[in-house]
Write an enzyme that holds these catalytic residues in place. Structure first.
Site, PDB file in Angstrom:
ATOM      1  N   ASP A 189       0.869  -1.177   0.000  1.00 33.54           N
ATOM      2  CA  ASP A 189       0.000   0.000   0.000  1.00 33.54           C
ATOM      3  C   ASP A 189       0.904   1.224   0.000  1.00 33.54           C
ATOM      4  O   ASP A 189       1.689   1.419   0.923  1.00 33.54           O
ATOM      5  CB  ASP A 189      -0.898  -0.025   1.245  1.00 33.54           C
ATOM      6  CG  ASP A 189      -1.794   1.199   1.307  1.00 33.54           C
ATOM      7  OD1 ASP A 189      -2.596   1.377   0.383  1.00 33.54           O
ATOM      8  OD2 ASP A 189      -1.680   1.975   2.275  1.00 33.54           O
ATOM      9  N   GLU A 273      -1.455  -1.586  -5.898  1.00 37.90           N
ATOM     10  CA  GLU A 273      -2.737  -1.031  -6.305  1.00 37.90           C
ATOM     11  C   GLU A 273      -2.498  -0.040  -7.437  1.00 37.90           C
ATOM     12  O   GLU A 273      -1.539   0.715  -7.394  1.00 37.90           O
ATOM     13  CB  GLU A 273      -3.380  -0.325  -5.114  1.00 37.90           C
ATOM     14  CG  GLU A 273      -4.824  -0.004  -5.323  1.00 37.90           C
ATOM     15  CD  GLU A 273      -5.480   0.459  -4.029  1.00 37.90           C
ATOM     16  OE1 GLU A 273      -6.698   0.404  -3.939  1.00 37.90           O
ATOM     17  OE2 GLU A 273      -4.764   0.876  -3.099  1.00 37.90           O
ATOM     18  N   ASP A 355      -3.308   1.173   6.950  1.00 42.12           N
ATOM     19  CA  ASP A 355      -2.454   0.844   5.804  1.00 42.12           C
ATOM     20  C   ASP A 355      -2.102  -0.642   5.728  1.00 42.12           C
ATOM     21  O   ASP A 355      -2.056  -1.215   4.649  1.00 42.12           O
ATOM     22  CB  ASP A 355      -1.166   1.684   5.851  1.00 42.12           C
ATOM     23  CG  ASP A 355      -1.466   3.172   5.765  1.00 42.12           C
ATOM     24  OD1 ASP A 355      -2.535   3.520   5.222  1.00 42.12           O
ATOM     25  OD2 ASP A 355      -0.641   3.972   6.235  1.00 42.12           O
TER      26      ASP A 355
END
Ligand SMILES: [Zn+2]
Length: 403
Positions: A189, A273, A355
């Site tokens: 992340d 991501e 996170d």
């Protein structure tokens, strides 16, 4: 597989003046041809291609009085400059009519005297001799061989950056060496407080020297803005900003290389991501912090290194609710403000670090790529090594030196 190997070079003062002449010529040829193409376009005529440009802006131009000085430099970089313009136009056209995928490309732009400069030499224009590099009509350049070249290069681009540093960027063929396989996988992340949070719970901060220098940079930029336009003091202040920029870029690139190398080494599968960084940079508040973080560069490095070393790099859709879903029970708990750093799941009672929870969800989503496809799940993007036609004169080094 093609890759770029970059080395710092130190030209003599005489060579520097030859180089600035060469850069000037490649720039003029590009700008002349671009100007002409725009006129042709405004008349509604069609684009005529590289051969036509080469004839008009090299062969014929050299015979004219105002461009006769083009003869004083090697013709190879001039030709390459027109090749680049041709490629830029073709990419632009195919982007317009939709045959080229990815974000819409802009029209080729004029080159400026004050931005970074480059000139590319193909095989006939350069030679490697002992410890030096010979460039046509420039001579032998003193080069710092920070690592050996893996094979004979097919071209070399000479670059001068905004901080007045010179580099040689060789395009070489490399044999990808597969790293031993393992069963580990990791979700990452990317964030602002911590550069990266891993699904293992580890948090990685951006290097401290970077932060200190960013403060200094802001100070320098403020000072620069107060200097009178066209003054010597302004030029000096500008160089100071450029030098600090270069330093910051070096520290950041080094950090990103080390981290991406480590992650690719330790894991078989790395999941990230898909961040809409282009969209985010438009958001003013976040933009400064994000462009300083180098997310895009990090992704490109992971992609290139995974491809090279036989690892799996996956990107999951940015529409996946990674920060809303509970990684313990899978329920979606609704949107959370960026200020919420920790939360407790209402369904199963698990307590989460925002996170770390997101990183675990990213890892899981990457593992189920099949089920995600219908919702625009994983997709692969092209690794940004060296363009196969060697036509990128923009300085975007993806070095693979750290293995
Ligand atoms: Zn839960």
């Amino acid at each position: 597989m093609k890759s770029r190997y970059n080395y710092r070079v130190y030209p003599t003062s005489q060579q520097k003046s030859h180089l600035s002449q060469l850069f000037g010529c490649t720039r003029v040829v590009w700008n002349d041809a671009l100007n002409y193409c725009q006129e042709v376009y405004s008349k509604g005529e069609s684009y005529q291609g590289f051969n036509h440009l080469s004839k008009k802006f090299l062969k014929q131009a050299k015979k004219s009085d105002e461009r006769t000085w083009l003869k004083e430099v090697s013709s190879i970089p001039l030709q390459q400059s027109l090749k680049d313009l041709d490629t830029a136009f073709r990419n632009f056209f195919s982007s317009c009519n939709g045959t080229r995928k990815g974000p819409k490309l802009r029209h080729p732009r004029f080159k400026k005297r004050k931005s970074a400069q480059s000139a590319r030499f193909t095989k006939t224009g350069f030679k490697l001799k002992q410890n030096k590099v010979y460039l046509a009509k420039i001579g032998y350049l003193k080069c710092i061989w920070s690592r050996p070249l893996p094979s004979a290069p097919s071209s070399v681009t000479l670059i001068k950056d905004a901080a007045d540093r010179y580099f040689l960027s060789f395009v070489v063929e490399i044999n990808p060496v597969k790293l031993p396989e393992n069963t580990e996988s990791v979700g990452i992340d990317l964030g602002i407080l911590d550069f990266a949070t891993l699904s293992t719970g580890e948090k990685i901060k951006a290097p401290k020297p970077l932060k200190a220098r960013l403060k200094k940079l802001r100070k320098f930029q403020r000072k620069l803005s107060k200097k009178q336009k066209g003054s010597n003091r302004r030029e000096r202040a500008k160089k100071r900003v450029a030098k600090l920029h270069a330093k910051i870029k070096d520290i950041r690139t080094d950090f990103l290389h080390k981290l991406s190398t480590r992650l690719i080494r330790e894991n078989q599968t790395v999941v990230l991501e898909d961040l809409n960084t282009a969209g985010m940079v438009k958001n003013r508040k976040l933009s400064r912090a994000i462009s300083d973080l180098g997310w895009r560069a990090f992704r490109q490095m992971l992609e290139a290194k995974a491809q090279m070393y036989g690892k799996d790099f996956r990107v999951i859709s940015r529409w996946e609710p990674t920060s809303q879903r509970c990684s313990n029970c899978g329920e979606i708990g609704g949107k959370k403000e960026l200020s919420v750093r920790e939360w407790t799941c209402l369904y199963c009672g698990a307590h989460h670090d925002r996170d770390v929870n997101a990183a675990i969800n990213i890892k899981v989503a990457g593992g189920h790529s099949e089920t995600l496809k219908g919702r625009g799940g994983t997709h692969k993007t092209k690794a940004n090594l060296a363009a196969p036609d060697e036509a990128s004169t923009t300085f975007k080094p993806v070095q693979l030196s750290l293995f």
